[in-house]
Scaffold this active site. Structure first.
Site, mmCIF file in Angstrom:
data_model
loop_
_atom_site.group_PDB
_atom_site.id
_atom_site.type_symbol
_atom_site.label_atom_id
_atom_site.label_comp_id
_atom_site.label_asym_id
_atom_site.label_seq_id
_atom_site.Cartn_x
_atom_site.Cartn_y
_atom_site.Cartn_z
ATOM 1 N N CYS A 87 13.242 10.773 7.574
ATOM 2 C CA CYS A 87 13.089 10.240 8.939
ATOM 3 C C CYS A 87 14.343 10.487 9.761
ATOM 4 O O CYS A 87 14.264 10.761 10.946
ATOM 5 C CB CYS A 87 12.760 8.756 8.872
ATOM 6 S SG CYS A 87 13.929 7.805 7.904
ATOM 7 N N GLY B 223 2.041 4.264 13.652
ATOM 8 C CA GLY B 223 2.648 3.017 14.146
ATOM 9 C C GLY B 223 1.942 2.533 15.413
ATOM 10 O O GLY B 223 1.681 1.342 15.587
ATOM 11 N N GLU C 72 8.926 1.056 11.339
ATOM 12 C CA GLU C 72 10.006 2.039 11.136
ATOM 13 C C GLU C 72 9.341 3.408 11.214
ATOM 14 O O GLU C 72 8.618 3.791 10.290
ATOM 15 C CB GLU C 72 10.635 1.885 9.749
ATOM 16 C CG GLU C 72 11.302 0.565 9.471
ATOM 17 C CD GLU C 72 12.635 0.420 10.164
ATOM 18 O OE1 GLU C 72 13.126 1.402 10.763
ATOM 19 O OE2 GLU C 72 13.173 -0.694 10.132
ATOM 20 N N LYS D 131 0.862 -1.189 0.000
ATOM 21 C CA LYS D 131 0.000 0.000 0.000
ATOM 22 C C LYS D 131 0.894 1.234 0.000
ATOM 23 O O LYS D 131 1.469 1.609 1.022
ATOM 24 C CB LYS D 131 -0.935 0.050 1.211
ATOM 25 C CG LYS D 131 -2.035 1.093 0.950
ATOM 26 C CD LYS D 131 -2.576 1.782 2.164
ATOM 27 C CE LYS D 131 -1.874 2.988 2.663
ATOM 28 N NZ LYS D 131 -1.799 4.151 1.777
ATOM 29 N N GLY E 68 6.467 4.836 8.539
ATOM 30 C CA GLY E 68 5.630 6.032 8.590
ATOM 31 C C GLY E 68 5.746 6.676 9.958
ATOM 32 O O GLY E 68 6.725 6.457 10.679
ATOM 33 N N SER E 69 4.741 7.422 10.316
ATOM 34 C CA SER E 69 4.827 8.215 11.550
ATOM 35 C C SER E 69 4.632 7.346 12.794
ATOM 36 O O SER E 69 4.002 6.287 12.744
ATOM 37 C CB SER E 69 3.773 9.315 11.518
ATOM 38 O OG SER E 69 2.491 8.726 11.454
ATOM 39 N N THR E 70 5.134 7.858 13.898
ATOM 40 C CA THR E 70 4.998 7.143 15.172
ATOM 41 C C THR E 70 3.518 7.026 15.567
ATOM 42 O O THR E 70 3.081 5.992 16.072
ATOM 43 C CB THR E 70 5.815 7.876 16.247
ATOM 44 O OG1 THR E 70 7.198 7.771 15.876
ATOM 45 C CG2 THR E 70 5.619 7.276 17.626
ATOM 46 N N GLU F 106 8.802 15.943 15.777
ATOM 47 C CA GLU F 106 9.290 15.780 14.406
ATOM 48 C C GLU F 106 8.531 16.734 13.497
ATOM 49 O O GLU F 106 7.305 16.663 13.413
ATOM 50 C CB GLU F 106 9.058 14.332 13.939
ATOM 51 C CG GLU F 106 9.612 14.080 12.557
ATOM 52 C CD GLU F 106 9.315 12.674 12.037
ATOM 53 O OE1 GLU F 106 8.169 12.222 12.166
ATOM 54 O OE2 GLU F 106 10.239 12.046 11.486
HETATM 55 P P1 NAD Z 1 2.017 8.375 7.884
HETATM 56 O O1 NAD Z 1 2.192 7.598 9.130
HETATM 57 O O2 NAD Z 1 1.004 9.446 7.860
HETATM 58 O O3 NAD Z 1 1.633 7.401 6.679
HETATM 59 C C1 NAD Z 1 2.444 6.296 6.332
HETATM 60 C C2 NAD Z 1 1.588 5.265 5.617
HETATM 61 O O4 NAD Z 1 0.616 4.784 6.545
HETATM 62 C C3 NAD Z 1 0.803 5.827 4.434
HETATM 63 O O5 NAD Z 1 0.772 4.865 3.403
HETATM 64 C C4 NAD Z 1 -0.588 6.038 5.022
HETATM 65 O O6 NAD Z 1 -1.614 5.974 4.064
HETATM 66 C C5 NAD Z 1 -0.680 4.873 5.990
HETATM 67 N N1 NAD Z 1 -1.647 5.062 7.081
HETATM 68 C C6 NAD Z 1 -2.030 6.223 7.660
HETATM 69 N N2 NAD Z 1 -2.972 5.979 8.602
HETATM 70 C C7 NAD Z 1 -3.174 4.644 8.626
HETATM 71 C C8 NAD Z 1 -4.025 3.767 9.385
HETATM 72 N N3 NAD Z 1 -4.861 4.231 10.307
HETATM 73 N N4 NAD Z 1 -3.951 2.441 9.133
HETATM 74 C C9 NAD Z 1 -3.106 1.954 8.216
HETATM 75 N N5 NAD Z 1 -2.297 2.715 7.442
HETATM 76 C C10 NAD Z 1 -2.322 4.051 7.666
HETATM 77 O O7 NAD Z 1 3.462 8.917 7.507
HETATM 78 P P2 NAD Z 1 3.869 9.782 6.253
HETATM 79 O O8 NAD Z 1 3.405 11.174 6.468
HETATM 80 O O9 NAD Z 1 3.494 9.084 4.995
HETATM 81 O O10 NAD Z 1 5.461 9.700 6.339
HETATM 82 C C11 NAD Z 1 6.202 10.479 7.197
HETATM 83 C C12 NAD Z 1 6.610 9.704 8.429
HETATM 84 O O11 NAD Z 1 7.314 8.527 8.059
HETATM 85 C C13 NAD Z 1 7.571 10.483 9.298
HETATM 86 O O12 NAD Z 1 7.201 10.339 10.639
HETATM 87 C C14 NAD Z 1 8.907 9.811 9.035
HETATM 88 O O13 NAD Z 1 9.846 9.959 10.072
HETATM 89 C C15 NAD Z 1 8.494 8.410 8.839
HETATM 90 N N6 NAD Z 1 9.525 7.647 8.119
HETATM 91 C C16 NAD Z 1 10.266 6.746 8.813
HETATM 92 C C17 NAD Z 1 11.281 6.043 8.172
HETATM 93 C C18 NAD Z 1 12.124 5.037 8.912
HETATM 94 O O14 NAD Z 1 12.816 4.264 8.261
HETATM 95 N N7 NAD Z 1 12.100 4.994 10.229
HETATM 96 C C19 NAD Z 1 11.532 6.272 6.817
HETATM 97 C C20 NAD Z 1 10.734 7.198 6.135
HETATM 98 C C21 NAD Z 1 9.726 7.874 6.802
#
Ligand code: NAD
Length: 502
Positions: free
Chosen positions: A305, A252, A270, A194, A247-249, A404
């Site tokens: 990130c 997560g 992550e 996804k 994605g975001s904490t 962040e």
């Molecule tokens: P996000 O958490 O908003 O979204 C990430 C993914 O999760 C997207 O595909 C989104 O559609 C999906 N998502 C959102 N809500 C969801 C839910 N309720 N259920 C299931 N899936 C859901 O993050 P973002 O804005 O896309 O990315 C930025 C974040 O990602 C930052 O916090 C960044 O630090 C982190 N990041 C971490 C790493 C790492 O390796 N640690 C790498 C890149 C980005």
């Protein structure tokens, strides 16, 4: 369409962008299909405001169908039981196809999320490298024979998990995808990807290439759509064995709940960061360190990130060092993402743009000193640009010192002892990356051991390669991408106890 040469000028990239065709449908069971509901969402180029395409908006029904297809593929065994050496060959072909379509894939990421084309190409090389590394690894991993007594033989077998859902962000669309799907596929799983709703296009071209490479039907599927719809459905699915998330904490944490509410699926996270970058006064070349420190935060518009978003500078050099950082930042102004010379591009969308500006406003309100940037860049009225922004005099109680931001905003702190530097660095919910700059090897080893971080960069920022794991501690997550260790995330151990005395 595939471009035979790699464009080198802005005009060439613009011409290619104009001729690009987008795949906008989901990829399920080897077919490109509309979402079952027929719904779509718009994906927009943040550098121009142009609506690029209407993309299939998948939901629960699409997720259920894809999970059933993935399970059936897993059970058929065309991939899950294929000899690892044969899986390797298919994945190497996919890597070659990605290489052959490098310009299109990179262009899709740049158009979709605003990063400079040079960065997209660099990310893609990393993604292709990951695909090759994991493909090459899988037929070189042995199981174990445990050291039991001679009446028994105990085997430890490594097996694929089944159905893996990968949910990825928009900041490195293809590279994050490759980091997730390469080890998952190499290990023999069926994978449902996804992509972020903010950057779905390159994943759909990747699906086309996966089919061309010979990944069997149902083994790799792509469901574009929103997190709260299709993402949530995958996370709650009883048929998904492993959820691999970047994605975001905040999200997560939600996924952990979904895993608990459903089938206790393996969850591998992550998440975000607020990484400290510590500069000690004993550094040899402060000009070069200052340039690296600026790149550590302004690369990819700060949407990284592991951005070095907290710069900790020893007080005795702080004034002069901050001036050097400001001068480096000045040379990193945002530009057209299609210009190969641009170091920074556009911010991904209006929501993120507004969020960053809000943090900048709070930084000033809470008493930090704004030394550079701070305003939206209105050189192009339709594009979303923010110049490098630098705050000095930041403390850990300020919002910009803790949260962040995910934008080009640097928070500079002072410290006057090694003890204070370590305490400041660790005073964070996150633990993804940390950097330290010093010529004193004793100090380097002392501080490195004490930093609460998944990775520590010494006299560099963001170094690493495919053989080195990537991941965090604390609220930055619990998984590891890249290296042999990532294969462990996507496989389980089966212990076989054989009695030799009957
Ligand atoms: P996000 O958490 O908003 O979204 C990430 C993914 O999760 C997207 O595909 C989104 O559609 C999906 N998502 C959102 N809500 C969801 C839910 N309720 N259920 C299931 N899936 C859901 O993050 P973002 O804005 O896309 O990315 C930025 C974040 O990602 C930052 O916090 C960044 O630090 C982190 N990041 C971490 C790493 C790492 O390796 N640690 C790498 C890149 C980005």
């Amino acid at each position: 369409m595939s471009f035979t040469h790699l464009p080198t000028s802005r005009a060439d990239w613009q011409a290619l962008a104009a001729s690009l065709e987008f795949e906008t449908r989901a990829f399920v069971d080897d077919q490109f299909v509309d979402a079952l509901s027929g719904e779509t969402f718009a994906t927009v180029n943040p550098a121009t405001g142009e609506n690029l395409a209407e993309v299939a908006s998948c939901d629960t029904a699409d997720a259920e169908m894809a999970v059933a297809v993935a399970r059936a593929a897993f059970e058929r065994g065309e991939w899950s039981r294929l000899a690892p050496g044969k899986r390797k060959l298919v994945m190497l072909k996919l890597a070659d196809l990605m290489d052959a379509h490098k310009s299109e894939l990179a262009l899709l990421d740049t158009l979709d999320m605003g990063k400079p084309i040079g960065s997209s190409l660099g990310d893609l090389s990393g993604g292709i490298g990951c695909m090759r590394y994991q493909a090459e690894s899988i037929d070189k991993l042995y199981g174990e024979v445990a050291p039991t007594g001679e009446d028994n033989l105990a085997l430890v077998l490594r097996e694929p998990l089944g159905v893996v859902a990968s949910i990825v962000p928009w900041n490195f669309p293809l590279m994050m995808t490759a980091w997730k799907i390469s080890p998952a596929l190499a290990a023999g799983n069926s994978v449902i990807l996804k992509p972020s709703e903010k950057s779905p296009l390159s994943a759909l071209l990747l699906a086309k290439l996966a089919r061309e490479a010979g990944i069997p039907r149902g083994v790799f599927q792509v469901l574009p759509g929103f997190g709260h719809t299709v993402g949530k459905a995958l996370a709650l699915s009883m048929g998904v064995d492993c959820l691999a998330f970047t994605g975001s904490t905040g999200v997560g944490k939600q996924l952990m709940q979904y895993a608990g509410q459903s089938n206790l699926k393996r969850l591998y996270l992550e998440c975000g960061g607020k990484s400290p970058n510590i500069v000690f006064a004993d550094c040899k070349d402060l000009d070069s360190v200052a340039r690296h420190a600026a790149e550590a935060i302004f690369h990819n518009q700060g949407e990284v990130c592991i951005a070095g978003s907290r710069l900790l500078v020893e007080d005795s050099i702080r004034g002069a060092f901050v001036d050097k950082v400001l001068s480096a930042a000045k040379s990193m102004q945002p530009g057209d993402p299609l210009d190969p010379d641009s170091f920074m591009g556009a911010i991904v969308d209006e929501a993120q743009h507004g969020r960053i500006l809000d943090y900048i406003r709070r930084g000033a309100e809470e008493g930090a000193t704004l030394r550079a940037g701070g305003q939206a860049d209105d050189a192009d009225s339709k594009g979303l640009f923010i110049p490098p922004t630098v705050f000095d005099g930041v403390t850990s109680t300020m919002t910009i010192g803790r949260e962040e931001i995910f934008g080009p905003v640097l928070a500079i702190f002072g410290f006057d002892s090694e003890e204070e530097a370590v305490a400041l660095a660790n005073d964070s919910d996150f633990g993804l990356a940390a950097g330290l700059w010093s010529q004193d090897i004793d100090r380097i080893m002392r501080v490195t051991r004490r930093l609460e971080s998944g990775q520590v960069f010494v006299n560099n920022w963001a170094g690493g390669d495919q053989s080195v794991p990537f991941g965090g501690v604390k609220q930055s997550g619990n998984g590891r991408d890249k290296s042999h260790h990532s294969l462990e995330e996507y496989s389980s151990l089966k212990s076989v106890w054989i009695s030799l005395t009957l």
